[in-house]
Design a protein around this motif. Structure first.
Motif, PDB file in Angstrom:
ATOM      1  N   UNK A  56      44.419 -26.695  -8.155  1.00 58.37           N
ATOM      2  CA  UNK A  56      42.975 -26.977  -8.646  1.00 58.37           C
ATOM      3  C   UNK A  56      42.797 -26.879  -9.544  1.00 58.37           C
ATOM      4  N   UNK A  57      42.418 -28.117 -10.663  1.00 61.61           N
ATOM      5  CA  UNK A  57      41.392 -28.562 -11.778  1.00 61.61           C
ATOM      6  C   UNK A  57      40.125 -28.117 -11.923  1.00 61.61           C
ATOM      7  N   UNK A  58      40.368 -27.617 -13.222  1.00 61.63           N
ATOM      8  CA  UNK A  58      38.495 -27.261 -14.126  1.00 61.63           C
ATOM      9  C   UNK A  58      38.400 -28.834 -14.220  1.00 61.63           C
ATOM     10  N   UNK A  59      37.051 -28.637 -14.862  1.00 62.81           N
ATOM     11  CA  UNK A  59      36.868 -30.217 -15.404  1.00 62.81           C
ATOM     12  C   UNK A  59      37.480 -30.065 -16.787  1.00 62.81           C
ATOM     13  N   UNK A  60      37.507 -31.146 -17.706  1.00 66.89           N
ATOM     14  CA  UNK A  60      37.570 -30.950 -18.821  1.00 66.89           C
ATOM     15  C   UNK A  60      36.176 -31.361 -19.321  1.00 66.89           C
ATOM     16  N   UNK A  61      35.949 -30.188 -20.147  1.00 67.80           N
ATOM     17  CA  UNK A  61      34.653 -30.996 -21.078  1.00 67.80           C
ATOM     18  C   UNK A  61      34.494 -31.495 -22.105  1.00 67.80           C
ATOM     19  N   UNK A  62      33.693 -32.153 -22.690  1.00 68.19           N
ATOM     20  CA  UNK A  62      33.674 -32.748 -23.995  1.00 68.19           C
ATOM     21  C   UNK A  62      34.288 -31.950 -25.339  1.00 68.19           C
ATOM     22  N   UNK A  63      35.240 -32.157 -25.581  1.00 69.99           N
ATOM     23  CA  UNK A  63      35.330 -31.701 -27.229  1.00 69.99           C
ATOM     24  C   UNK A  63      34.738 -31.807 -28.627  1.00 69.99           C
ATOM     25  N   UNK A  64      34.363 -31.224 -28.884  1.00 72.53           N
ATOM     26  CA  UNK A  64      33.675 -30.525 -29.987  1.00 72.53           C
ATOM     27  C   UNK A  64      34.341 -31.152 -31.080  1.00 72.53           C
ATOM     28  N   UNK A  65      33.544 -31.752 -31.987  1.00 73.91           N
ATOM     29  CA  UNK A  65      34.199 -32.310 -33.253  1.00 73.91           C
ATOM     30  C   UNK A  65      34.076 -31.566 -34.363  1.00 73.91           C
ATOM     31  N   UNK A  66      34.701 -30.878 -35.431  1.00 80.32           N
ATOM     32  CA  UNK A  66      34.641 -29.729 -36.020  1.00 80.32           C
ATOM     33  C   UNK A  66      33.862 -30.970 -37.384  1.00 80.32           C
ATOM     34  N   UNK A  67      32.773 -29.354 -37.604  1.00 77.22           N
ATOM     35  CA  UNK A  67      32.420 -30.697 -39.678  1.00 77.22           C
ATOM     36  C   UNK A  67      32.902 -30.481 -40.101  1.00 77.22           C
TER      37      UNK A  67
END
Length: 153
Positions: free
Chosen positions: A142-153
């Motif tokens: 089972x595959x977990x959902x991939x969250x939107x990546x955070x963009x480093x400041x």
């Protein structure tokens, strides 16, 4: 890694049976934090990325601290967990790794200091239930959902 099958579609009756156990756990009288502790720790031990992702998010949603969540994999080395939580974590480890531990008396006695026999029974069913979910999720990839990546400041 590719998903192998979807249990709910492949065998609705099997899914319904496991889900009935889940409903019992949710209504067993265990606190939300105790249920999160059981589910997250067992999922870490079992290497279930799908369940770790889900239970980390649920723990956050229910207000558990990042530190409490993040140190779960090394709980023996952290003083953040209460004696009651430590007894519960020890029992989760012992029952999840039962082939190697044999569920030692010391872990059971530690649990008895903090929980009634009814609570211990419900805790052990909860441990068994998450272990079933983990085996299904890992076994069927089972595959977990991939969250939107955070963009480093």
């Amino acid at each position: 890694m590719h998903p192998r099958l979807d249990l709910q579609k492949a065998s609705p009756a099997a899914f319904k049976a496991v889900y009935a156990l889940e409903l019992f756990v949710q209504n067993s009288g265990l606190s939300r934090s105790e249920i999160h502790l059981i589910k997250l720790r067992a999922s870490i031990i079992n290497g279930c990325a799908y369940c770790v992702d889900m239970h980390v998010k649920e723990s956050r949603h229910d207000g558990l601290s990042e530190q409490w969540i993040n140190l779960m994999s090394v709980w023996r080395e952290s003083p953040i967990y209460t004696p009651r939580e430590r007894a519960l974590l020890g029992w989760v480890d012992a029952v999840t790794n039962i082939a190697g531990t044999g569920a030692p008396d010391a872990e059971f006695q530690a649990l008895r200091e903090h929980f009634s026999e009814a609570e211990i029974s419900n805790i052990t069913v909860a441990i068994g239930t998450i272990n079933v979910w983990n085996r299904l999720a890992v076994g069927f990839r089972s595959q977990h959902p991939i969250d939107q990546p955070s963009i480093a400041a």
